[in-house]
Design a protein around this motif. Structure first.
Motif, PDB file in Angstrom:
ATOM      1  N   MET A  31       0.832  -1.206   0.000  1.00  0.00           N
ATOM      2  CA  MET A  31       0.000   0.000   0.000  1.00  0.00           C
ATOM      3  C   MET A  31       0.865   1.254   0.000  1.00  0.00           C
ATOM      4  O   MET A  31       0.620   2.185  -0.769  1.00  0.00           O
ATOM      5  CB  MET A  31      -0.925  -0.008   1.214  1.00  0.00           C
ATOM      6  N   GLY A  32       1.871   1.277   0.860  1.00  0.00           N
ATOM      7  CA  GLY A  32       2.716   2.455   0.985  1.00  0.00           C
ATOM      8  C   GLY A  32       3.657   2.673  -0.175  1.00  0.00           C
ATOM      9  O   GLY A  32       3.891   3.802  -0.594  1.00  0.00           O
ATOM     10  N   SER A  33       4.181   1.594  -0.727  1.00  0.00           N
ATOM     11  CA  SER A  33       5.157   1.748  -1.809  1.00  0.00           C
ATOM     12  C   SER A  33       4.509   1.985  -3.169  1.00  0.00           C
ATOM     13  O   SER A  33       5.136   2.534  -4.067  1.00  0.00           O
ATOM     14  CB  SER A  33       6.094   0.530  -1.859  1.00  0.00           C
ATOM     15  N   THR A  34       3.251   1.608  -3.312  1.00  0.00           N
ATOM     16  CA  THR A  34       2.569   1.816  -4.594  1.00  0.00           C
ATOM     17  C   THR A  34       1.656   3.039  -4.580  1.00  0.00           C
ATOM     18  O   THR A  34       1.249   3.513  -5.642  1.00  0.00           O
ATOM     19  CB  THR A  34       1.701   0.597  -4.972  1.00  0.00           C
ATOM     20  N   GLY A  35       1.293   3.496  -3.391  1.00  0.00           N
ATOM     21  CA  GLY A  35       0.344   4.598  -3.295  1.00  0.00           C
ATOM     22  C   GLY A  35      -1.071   4.193  -3.657  1.00  0.00           C
ATOM     23  O   GLY A  35      -1.920   5.038  -3.899  1.00  0.00           O
ATOM     24  N   GLU A  36      -1.340   2.884  -3.689  1.00  0.00           N
ATOM     25  CA  GLU A  36      -2.655   2.384  -4.079  1.00  0.00           C
ATOM     26  C   GLU A  36      -3.467   1.871  -2.893  1.00  0.00           C
ATOM     27  O   GLU A  36      -4.355   1.046  -3.047  1.00  0.00           O
ATOM     28  CB  GLU A  36      -2.494   1.275  -5.120  1.00  0.00           C
ATOM     29  N   GLY A  37      -3.158   2.377  -1.716  1.00  0.00           N
ATOM     30  CA  GLY A  37      -3.835   1.915  -0.516  1.00  0.00           C
ATOM     31  C   GLY A  37      -5.331   2.113  -0.526  1.00  0.00           C
ATOM     32  O   GLY A  37      -6.070   1.342   0.079  1.00  0.00           O
ATOM     33  N   ALA A  38      -5.813   3.132  -1.215  1.00  0.00           N
ATOM     34  CA  ALA A  38      -7.252   3.410  -1.239  1.00  0.00           C
ATOM     35  C   ALA A  38      -8.041   2.308  -1.938  1.00  0.00           C
ATOM     36  O   ALA A  38      -9.242   2.189  -1.736  1.00  0.00           O
ATOM     37  CB  ALA A  38      -7.514   4.745  -1.914  1.00  0.00           C
ATOM     38  N   THR A  39      -7.369   1.510  -2.758  1.00  0.00           N
ATOM     39  CA  THR A  39      -8.068   0.440  -3.474  1.00  0.00           C
ATOM     40  C   THR A  39      -7.792  -0.925  -2.860  1.00  0.00           C
ATOM     41  O   THR A  39      -8.140  -1.945  -3.457  1.00  0.00           O
ATOM     42  CB  THR A  39      -7.656   0.410  -4.955  1.00  0.00           C
ATOM     43  N   MET A  40      -7.172  -0.932  -1.679  1.00  0.00           N
ATOM     44  CA  MET A  40      -6.821  -2.187  -1.032  1.00  0.00           C
ATOM     45  C   MET A  40      -7.416  -2.237   0.368  1.00  0.00           C
ATOM     46  O   MET A  40      -7.701  -1.193   0.952  1.00  0.00           O
ATOM     47  CB  MET A  40      -5.302  -2.344  -0.962  1.00  0.00           C
ATOM     48  N   ALA A  41      -7.581  -3.435   0.892  1.00  0.00           N
ATOM     49  CA  ALA A  41      -8.088  -3.612   2.249  1.00  0.00           C
ATOM     50  C   ALA A  41      -7.558  -4.936   2.778  1.00  0.00           C
ATOM     51  O   ALA A  41      -7.338  -5.871   2.014  1.00  0.00           O
ATOM     52  CB  ALA A  41      -9.612  -3.620   2.248  1.00  0.00           C
ATOM     53  N   PRO A  42      -7.369  -5.018   4.086  1.00  0.00           N
ATOM     54  CA  PRO A  42      -6.958  -6.297   4.660  1.00  0.00           C
ATOM     55  C   PRO A  42      -8.161  -7.228   4.791  1.00  0.00           C
ATOM     56  O   PRO A  42      -9.306  -6.764   4.858  1.00  0.00           O
ATOM     57  CB  PRO A  42      -6.437  -5.901   6.046  1.00  0.00           C
ATOM     58  N   SER A  43      -7.895  -8.503   4.842  1.00  0.00           N
ATOM     59  CA  SER A  43      -8.966  -9.448   5.134  1.00  0.00           C
ATOM     60  C   SER A  43      -9.354  -9.284   6.599  1.00  0.00           C
ATOM     61  O   SER A  43      -8.654  -8.638   7.385  1.00  0.00           O
ATOM     62  CB  SER A  43      -8.488 -10.883   4.887  1.00  0.00           C
ATOM     63  N   GLU A  44     -10.451  -9.884   6.974  1.00  0.00           N
ATOM     64  CA  GLU A  44     -10.883  -9.819   8.368  1.00  0.00           C
ATOM     65  C   GLU A  44      -9.827 -10.424   9.293  1.00  0.00           C
ATOM     66  O   GLU A  44      -9.620  -9.942  10.404  1.00  0.00           O
ATOM     67  CB  GLU A  44     -12.206 -10.552   8.529  1.00  0.00           C
ATOM     68  N   LEU A  45      -9.138 -11.461   8.828  1.00  0.00           N
ATOM     69  CA  LEU A  45      -8.130 -12.114   9.652  1.00  0.00           C
ATOM     70  C   LEU A  45      -6.805 -11.361   9.680  1.00  0.00           C
ATOM     71  O   LEU A  45      -6.037 -11.491  10.634  1.00  0.00           O
ATOM     72  CB  LEU A  45      -7.907 -13.550   9.168  1.00  0.00           C
ATOM     73  N   VAL A  46      -6.504 -10.564   8.672  1.00  0.00           N
ATOM     74  CA  VAL A  46      -5.258  -9.787   8.628  1.00  0.00           C
ATOM     75  C   VAL A  46      -5.430  -8.427   9.307  1.00  0.00           C
ATOM     76  O   VAL A  46      -4.461  -7.850   9.804  1.00  0.00           O
ATOM     77  CB  VAL A  46      -4.762  -9.630   7.171  1.00  0.00           C
ATOM     78  N   ASP A  47      -6.640  -7.927   9.381  1.00  0.00           N
ATOM     79  CA  ASP A  47      -6.908  -6.613   9.957  1.00  0.00           C
ATOM     80  C   ASP A  47      -6.325  -6.429  11.367  1.00  0.00           C
ATOM     81  O   ASP A  47      -5.754  -5.371  11.655  1.00  0.00           O
ATOM     82  CB  ASP A  47      -8.407  -6.336   9.942  1.00  0.00           C
ATOM     83  N   LYS A  79     -15.653  -0.399   2.540  1.00  0.00           N
ATOM     84  CA  LYS A  79     -15.589  -1.483   1.553  1.00  0.00           C
ATOM     85  C   LYS A  79     -16.072  -2.800   2.167  1.00  0.00           C
ATOM     86  O   LYS A  79     -15.807  -3.105   3.309  1.00  0.00           O
ATOM     87  CB  LYS A  79     -14.150  -1.708   1.109  1.00  0.00           C
ATOM     88  N   VAL A  80     -16.749  -3.540   1.370  1.00  0.00           N
ATOM     89  CA  VAL A  80     -17.123  -4.882   1.768  1.00  0.00           C
ATOM     90  C   VAL A  80     -15.974  -5.793   1.362  1.00  0.00           C
ATOM     91  O   VAL A  80     -15.467  -5.699   0.242  1.00  0.00           O
ATOM     92  CB  VAL A  80     -18.429  -5.312   1.061  1.00  0.00           C
ATOM     93  N   ARG A  81     -15.560  -6.631   2.276  1.00  0.00           N
ATOM     94  CA  ARG A  81     -14.460  -7.549   1.973  1.00  0.00           C
ATOM     95  C   ARG A  81     -15.000  -8.719   1.153  1.00  0.00           C
ATOM     96  O   ARG A  81     -15.424  -9.721   1.699  1.00  0.00           O
ATOM     97  CB  ARG A  81     -13.838  -8.058   3.261  1.00  0.00           C
ATOM     98  N   THR A  82     -14.975  -8.562  -0.143  1.00  0.00           N
ATOM     99  CA  THR A  82     -15.455  -9.620  -1.018  1.00  0.00           C
ATOM    100  C   THR A  82     -14.291 -10.552  -1.372  1.00  0.00           C
ATOM    101  O   THR A  82     -13.120 -10.178  -1.272  1.00  0.00           O
ATOM    102  CB  THR A  82     -16.023  -9.033  -2.319  1.00  0.00           C
ATOM    103  N   ARG A  83     -14.630 -11.731  -1.817  1.00  0.00           N
ATOM    104  CA  ARG A  83     -13.592 -12.661  -2.270  1.00  0.00           C
ATOM    105  C   ARG A  83     -12.828 -12.058  -3.452  1.00  0.00           C
ATOM    106  O   ARG A  83     -11.621 -12.200  -3.554  1.00  0.00           O
ATOM    107  CB  ARG A  83     -14.210 -14.010  -2.639  1.00  0.00           C
ATOM    108  N   GLY A  84     -13.533 -11.342  -4.325  1.00  0.00           N
ATOM    109  CA  GLY A  84     -12.882 -10.697  -5.462  1.00  0.00           C
ATOM    110  C   GLY A  84     -11.865  -9.660  -5.019  1.00  0.00           C
ATOM    111  O   GLY A  84     -10.756  -9.597  -5.551  1.00  0.00           O
ATOM    112  N   LEU A  85     -12.230  -8.832  -4.051  1.00  0.00           N
ATOM    113  CA  LEU A  85     -11.303  -7.826  -3.547  1.00  0.00           C
ATOM    114  C   LEU A  85     -10.100  -8.501  -2.904  1.00  0.00           C
ATOM    115  O   LEU A  85      -8.957  -8.112  -3.153  1.00  0.00           O
ATOM    116  CB  LEU A  85     -11.979  -6.896  -2.537  1.00  0.00           C
ATOM    117  N   MET A  86     -10.334  -9.529  -2.096  1.00  0.00           N
ATOM    118  CA  MET A  86      -9.227 -10.215  -1.430  1.00  0.00           C
ATOM    119  C   MET A  86      -8.319 -10.893  -2.455  1.00  0.00           C
ATOM    120  O   MET A  86      -7.099 -10.875  -2.322  1.00  0.00           O
ATOM    121  CB  MET A  86      -9.743 -11.234  -0.410  1.00  0.00           C
TER     122      MET A  86
END
Length: 123
Positions: A31-47, A79-86
């Protein structure tokens, strides 16, 4: 230190907390090195791993500065943590050269969360 805190704070086995923090560090690095954090999210288990990093603000701030030259803020969104997003997030983390624990992202074929996608200790 981080994994011990994560285990205690979130009621995880230490070996699971090690993996959770590892995956959170990989995610935040991408997230930090690409600057694309706004389009990413952790899974419920990684959060919980990301929350562990942020709760250790001094360490986290120094790590961010060393890794990307700026402080990466935690900006929760709806964001909803969908399988597609993960699956997309996992692909980005993997493409950056990190080893991915698919069981913690809900992308393993035999995953059955929330029990860390496994049935034994330290799944």
């Amino acid at each position: 230190m981080l994994a011990s805190f994560c285990a205690d704070e979130y009621g995880l086995e230490r070996c699971v907390a090690d993996r959770v923090v590892d995956q959170a560090l990989a995610l935040v690095h991408v997230m930090g090195s690409t600057g694309e954090g706004a389009t990413m999210a952790p899974s419920e288990l990684v959060d919980p791993g990301w929350h562990t990093l942020i709760l250790h603000t001094g360490w986290y701030a120094e790590w961010c500065e060393e890794q990307f030259g700026y402080f990466l803020h935690h900006q929760p969104n709806s964001k909803v943590r969908t399988r597609g997003l993960m699956t997309d997030v996992v692909a980005r983390v993997r493409a950056a050269g990190f080893e991915v624990d698919d069981r913690l992202w809900g992308t393993a074929a035999d995953c059955n969360p929330p029990a860390c996608c496994g049935d034994g200790p330290c799944c």
